[in-house]
Design a protein around this motif. Structure first.
Motif: not given
Length: 565
Positions: A157, A183, A300, A354-355, A357-358, A362, A364
């Motif tokens: 990321h 992932y 995630a 989510r904020a 794990t995001d 990168g 995705r």
């Protein structure tokens, strides 16, 4: 690529006489531990099968967690295993590693280094040489004699650019955001969720709780090794199944099969270290974990999560995993485990984390294409494939085999002809005493058989007819209320203390085979019905509905004549 004077690579032996297609590129995958080996093999799958590429594997020596790695890699089909001495002797078109070490500067190849977890998070002074740099992003690991030796430093990321700039700014020109292949493959595997759940025992309405632990004294296992045992002892066995995922570094230094033997005999499923944790995460209804990447990936994927350890002292305070440890709900290991699991599932908001794990995931859904482009930029002699790279679902997990529990404590109540039961395996966990004992004839502890209110022969045996076994068992154990003996998957014979002999059959829904009926569960339900004032004769007229959680099985009873003596 850095090649020191006096270390010119040797030419490859002329063995192309035996090749069907000419070798146009040689790719070396470098591992240091089973964790990094699993990741680098996943990366290698983006290139394997392409004509003209020959793939090799090697183990970069020196890790404290390398036990058994050579033996594991030796079984990988289509890949040649080299010693480290051989790997540093020849030139390759590309080398890939999912754990970097300064000794890798000896390779004669452009080296692409990638993370082996959910980004870069852990502080490991033994590797980084300081207490502030994240493992994988430190100057100590990425440079040799002041020069950055990897050709590409892969980041999952863009957040990691900032931390790389602090720890090794001279490596920034080599950094590339490549996403997280592992992932993305788990997301592709979501369609196999039902198959994974069945393999892990999440059938007949059972929920799957996955317990995950990274390594070190700060991990879940390091702080509370008995938590999996308490979970299998305190979650109703017909409503929950529990699996444990342990970091491969634990397997490299310890013997989890011995450590969790008692829990396995109570029903715990132990996931092997080389594969299965990804499928377990996809299958899970709830995850109990710590600061390891498995917990991060579970969040995630939108799984309900409870953290039993955060490992904050060994994490980069600027990392997403450190923030995750602060934001995720905590488990109280001494509290009511069932209530906490049920609340975590009922109250779960998939968007809550989510904020966080995001910040580690990168590109995705596009990591395979991005990473393959990076790798192929070093392989100009290989033709471009016609299709985008595809990721295959993970295989169905194969947990360590363990026999089913042979003794349960049973609680429940009766409403009309419905019997609601909860069964808890009897094991070393000293949980609250409750209910009565329902025990298998195969139970090795004589005291439990003598104390049982229900005893069941769970397998069909030709050497002694079921009728004779039931009569002898009730005569020899005066404390029994019910004895049952299997006649098949969906029909059993049972005898009551009153002497009544009945055949029980599980009813099938129209057009479907009869469901499997556990003779231990059947006997416990009949014992509860009789304890609640039910008449033995009424069993044949009305039947019973056995309810465990949200799962129901309708059972009918049919009188059987006494056998000839």
């Amino acid at each position: 690529m850095l090649i020191r004077p006096g270390r010119r690579p040797r030419p490859w032996p002329a063995d192309d006489r035996w090749d069907t297609w000419p070798v146009r590129a040689r790719v070396l995958a470098v591992s240091r531990t089973l964790t990094s080996a699993t990741r680098v093999l996943e990366v290698l799958s983006l290139l394997r099968g392409q004509r003209g590429i020959r793939c090799y594997l090697t183990v970069n020596p020196g890790s404290a967690f390398a036990a058994g790695l050579d033996d594991h890699l030796r079984g990988i089909p289509g890949v040649t295993l080299l010693t480290w001495q051989e790997a540093t002797r020849y030139r390759f078109d590309l080398a890939v590693a999912c754990a970097v070490h300064s000794s890798m500067h000896r390779l004669h190849a452009p080296l692409v280094v990638l993370p082996h977890g959910a980004g870069y998070n852990r502080l490991v002074p033994e590797s980084t040489g300081d207490t502030v740099s994240t493992a994988g992003l430190s100057r100590n690991e990425l440079t040799h004699r002041g020069r950055v030796f990897p050709a590409v430093v892969g980041l999952s990321h863009r957040e990691q650019f900032r931390r790389l700039e602090r720890s090794c700014p001279e490596a920034l020109p080599r950094a590339r955001e490549i996403g997280d292949l592992s992932y993305d493959r788990m997301v592709v595997s979501l369609g196999s969720r039902d198959a994974y759940r069945a393999a892990l025992g999440a059938v007949d309405g059972r929920r799957l709780v996955v317990v995950s632990s990274t390594w070190s004294a700060h991990s879940l296992a390091g702080r509370d090794l008995d938590l999996p045992l308490r979970l299998v002892g305190r979650l109703p066995a017909d409503e929950y199944t529990v699996a444990v995922v342990l970091h491969p570094n634990i397997w490299a230094r310890h013997d989890p099969r011995a450590l969790f033997d008692a829990a396995a005999r109570a029903g715990l499923r132990l996931i092997p270290p080389h594969q299965g944790w990804q499928a377990a995460l996809v299958a899970a209804d709830c995850l109990i974990g710590d600061h390891g990447s498995v917990s991060f990936y579970g969040a995630a994927l939108g799984r309900p999560i409870l953290l039993a350890a955060t490992g904050a002292t060994e994490l980069d305070p600027h990392s997403p995993t450190h923030a995750f440890g602060r934001a995720a709900p905590a488990l109280d290991p001494a509290g009511d485990l069932l209530a906490q699991v049920e609340a975590a599932i009922a109250d779960h908001d998939p968007a809550a984390l989510r904020a966080v794990t995001d910040l580690s995931l990168g590109h995705r859904g596009r990591s395979a294409a991005v990473l393959r482009d990076v790798l192929r930029s070093y392989l100009p002699e290989i033709d471009e494939p016609d299709e985008e790279p595809g990721l295959t679902p993970h295989p169905v997990p194969v947990p360590s085999a363990a026999p089913a529990p042979t003794a349960y404590r049973v609680t429940g109540h009766v409403t009309g002809t419905e019997v609601r039961l909860r069964r808890y395996p009897v094991g070393p966990d000293r949980g609250p005493a409750r209910g009565f004992l329902s025990v298998s004839a195969e139970e090795p502890r004589p005291a439990l058989r003598r104390s049982a209110e229900v005893l069941a022969r769970t397998t069909v045996r030709a050497e002694q007819p079921a009728e004779h076994w039931l009569a002898a068992t009730l005569a020899g154990l005066p404390g029994l209320t019910v004895a049952t003996a299997a006649l098949g998957e969906a029909r059993h014979l049972l005898r009551l203390r009153t002497g009544l002999l009945l055949e029980a059959r599980a009813e099938a829904a129209w057009g479907t085979p009869a469901p499997r009926l556990d003779p231990l569960l059947l006997g416990a339900a009949v014992a509860l019905q009789l304890a609640g004032g039910g008449e033995p004769a009424g069993l044949g007229e009305q039947g019973l509905t056995l309810r465990t959680g949200g799962h129901r099985t309708r059972v009918t009873f049919h009188p059987r004549p006494e056998p000839d003596s």
